[in-house]
Scaffold this active site. Sequence first.
Site, PDB file in Angstrom:
ATOM      1  N   SER A 109      -3.659  -3.265  -0.787  1.00  0.00           N
ATOM      2  CA  SER A 109      -2.516  -3.910  -0.113  1.00  0.00           C
ATOM      3  C   SER A 109      -2.884  -5.342   0.240  1.00  0.00           C
ATOM      4  O   SER A 109      -3.977  -5.590   0.772  1.00  0.00           O
ATOM      5  CB  SER A 109      -2.174  -3.120   1.153  1.00  0.00           C
ATOM      6  N   GLY A 110      -1.964  -6.281  -0.021  1.00  0.00           N
ATOM      7  CA  GLY A 110      -2.254  -7.709   0.191  1.00  0.00           C
ATOM      8  C   GLY A 110      -2.551  -8.079   1.629  1.00  0.00           C
ATOM      9  O   GLY A 110      -3.488  -8.826   1.904  1.00  0.00           O
ATOM     10  N   HIS A 111      -1.784  -7.515   2.576  1.00  0.00           N
ATOM     11  CA  HIS A 111      -1.865  -8.072   3.927  1.00  0.00           C
ATOM     12  C   HIS A 111      -3.081  -7.628   4.725  1.00  0.00           C
ATOM     13  O   HIS A 111      -3.261  -8.028   5.866  1.00  0.00           O
ATOM     14  CB  HIS A 111      -0.554  -7.831   4.697  1.00  0.00           C
TER      15      HIS A 111
ATOM     16  N   ASN B 165      -8.422   3.826   8.218  1.00  0.00           N
ATOM     17  CA  ASN B 165      -7.870   2.668   8.926  1.00  0.00           C
ATOM     18  C   ASN B 165      -8.143   2.695  10.420  1.00  0.00           C
ATOM     19  O   ASN B 165      -8.219   1.656  11.058  1.00  0.00           O
ATOM     20  CB  ASN B 165      -6.354   2.551   8.675  1.00  0.00           C
TER      21      ASN B 165
ATOM     22  N   GLY C 250       0.811  -1.210   0.000  1.00  0.00           N
ATOM     23  CA  GLY C 250       0.000   0.000   0.000  1.00  0.00           C
ATOM     24  C   GLY C 250       0.848   1.266   0.000  1.00  0.00           C
ATOM     25  O   GLY C 250       0.541   2.238  -0.694  1.00  0.00           O
ATOM     26  N   THR C 251       1.922   1.258   0.769  1.00  0.00           N
ATOM     27  CA  THR C 251       2.755   2.459   0.866  1.00  0.00           C
ATOM     28  C   THR C 251       3.354   2.809  -0.494  1.00  0.00           C
ATOM     29  O   THR C 251       3.314   3.967  -0.919  1.00  0.00           O
ATOM     30  CB  THR C 251       3.875   2.227   1.910  1.00  0.00           C
TER      31      THR C 251
ATOM     32  N   THR D  75      11.992  -7.273 -10.641  1.00  0.00           N
ATOM     33  CA  THR D  75      11.502  -8.637 -10.885  1.00  0.00           C
ATOM     34  C   THR D  75      10.223  -8.892 -10.094  1.00  0.00           C
ATOM     35  O   THR D  75      10.168  -8.603  -8.898  1.00  0.00           O
ATOM     36  CB  THR D  75      12.595  -9.652 -10.474  1.00  0.00           C
TER      37      THR D  75
ATOM     38  N   GLN E 257      -8.134  -0.095   3.150  1.00  0.00           N
ATOM     39  CA  GLN E 257      -9.030  -0.586   4.214  1.00  0.00           C
ATOM     40  C   GLN E 257     -10.457  -0.816   3.720  1.00  0.00           C
ATOM     41  O   GLN E 257     -11.311  -1.247   4.489  1.00  0.00           O
ATOM     42  CB  GLN E 257      -9.038   0.393   5.394  1.00  0.00           C
TER      43      GLN E 257
ATOM     44  N   CYS F 194       0.747   1.486  12.805  1.00  0.00           N
ATOM     45  CA  CYS F 194       1.959   2.217  12.427  1.00  0.00           C
ATOM     46  C   CYS F 194       2.250   3.321  13.435  1.00  0.00           C
ATOM     47  O   CYS F 194       3.364   3.787  13.550  1.00  0.00           O
ATOM     48  CB  CYS F 194       1.788   2.846  11.042  1.00  0.00           C
TER      49      CYS F 194
HETATM   50  C1  LIG Z   1      -5.234   3.105   4.705  1.00  0.00           C
HETATM   51  C2  LIG Z   1      -3.871   2.512   4.557  1.00  0.00           C
HETATM   52  N1  LIG Z   1      -3.093   2.907   3.543  1.00  0.00           N
HETATM   53  C3  LIG Z   1      -1.871   2.406   3.341  1.00  0.00           C
HETATM   54  C4  LIG Z   1      -1.348   1.450   4.189  1.00  0.00           C
HETATM   55  C5  LIG Z   1       0.025   0.937   3.948  1.00  0.00           C
HETATM   56  O1  LIG Z   1      -0.020  -0.352   3.367  1.00  0.00           O
HETATM   57  P1  LIG Z   1       1.250  -1.306   3.459  1.00  0.00           P
HETATM   58  O2  LIG Z   1       1.337  -1.760   4.886  1.00  0.00           O
HETATM   59  O3  LIG Z   1       0.929  -2.437   2.520  1.00  0.00           O
HETATM   60  O4  LIG Z   1       2.434  -0.537   3.022  1.00  0.00           O
HETATM   61  C6  LIG Z   1      -2.117   1.013   5.286  1.00  0.00           C
HETATM   62  C7  LIG Z   1      -1.561   0.049   6.262  1.00  0.00           C
HETATM   63  O5  LIG Z   1      -1.824   0.126   7.431  1.00  0.00           O
HETATM   64  C8  LIG Z   1      -3.404   1.548   5.467  1.00  0.00           C
HETATM   65  O6  LIG Z   1      -4.188   1.167   6.470  1.00  0.00           O
END
Ligand SMILES: Cc1ncc(COP(=O)(O)O)c(C=O)c1O
Length: 391
Positions: free
Chosen positions: A197-199, A145, A66-67, A235, A173, A324
Amino acid sequence: MDANATTPLLPEVFEAMRPFWMEHYGNASSIHQQGQQARGAVEQARTAVARFLHCLNSEIVFTSGGTESDNLALFGVLSNETEPAHLITTTIEHHAVLNAAESLEKNKVEVTFLECTPQGLIEPAALQAAIRPNTKLVSIMFANNETGVIQPIAELAAIAHAAGALFHTDAVQASGKLPLDLSADGLLKHVDLLTLSGHKIYAPKGIGVLFVRRNVRLAPMLHGGTHERQRRAGTENVACIVGLGKALELSSTWLASEAPGKLAALRDRFEQGILAQVEDTGVNGDSAPRVSNTSNLYFNHLEAEALVIALDLKGLSVSGGSACQSGAAEPSHVLTAMGLSPGRARASVRFSLSRLTTDEEIDEALKIIPTAVARLRELSPTWSRRESVAV
Ligand SMILES: Cc1ncc(COP(=O)(O)O)c(C=O)c1O
């Protein structure tokens, strides 16, 4: 109860990925059979993602999460502007957007940070008023989030488009919790860039997607090979891409079932159970539309961090603010933007359920939390003063 921080792999996701670590470990750019096997798997996953989002395969860019996707959206659109460009975002974004915007601001991009309402909503009128002739990009998250509050994305994106600006949404989210339809008839037809984002959706950490609508010109951030149609060099992370594709297939099935309704009922039972048992508490963003798994509660007269630790000792994982931000001395920027006092923001805890959360776990949480809150409040000077006043 911390699924907004991360989710486990679903067994089906793990099984889909398994062969791509040791058996089919080819490089998707190699022309031999092993390479082509990996390429096939990447393209099959791309089809699954495109199907989930109702978009073209060529509009999907795989990233490291996501970042990176948020950064690629903002820098990709704005870093090559020669004229002074204007970006509109909000004060309640994830730091992946906030800090990227601040970095752009240092590089001569004009940035407007829209304020939210006390319910955590961004008002379409506020966006309309902030638009300037040189507004190139609007970036507003889909679901928050920390609070789970859902923004009126369709309306906001339409305003941006009417003004000739591109629209990005961080849907990290929202994905797996709400349907996302980017087709010409879909709710998100005016969205040009979208982050996943996958996780957060039962796939691995370190894999993500940026949807980039056809015709959007995006400058790459990484300089290297021609991967991902020259939008993201490096890659391909084949196994994780396969996992993400599988997770989105499972998300479609889950969303079409009765399960989302059951999860919403479980969250509501949890919330009502806490409010009924614990006085001087409440829900942040309670009258805004929210994703069905998230509950952000304030417990006056205590520090969220102490409650997080007390609950952890009982085997219940929750977050004060976002994962975070945990450990940060500052109160949540989202809750303070909603107008909560620093004290109330510091007394707020995020509970986020997953698809795997059970009725029994909620029963257990409803026993553990009121006891832990009562113990901590006994130690709080403001709580004892409040009681003596009441007597
Ligand atoms: C709204 C939102 N954006 C971006 C991210 C960042 O995603 P990633 O952890 O895959 O870098 C998060 C992760 O907490 C998120 O909640």
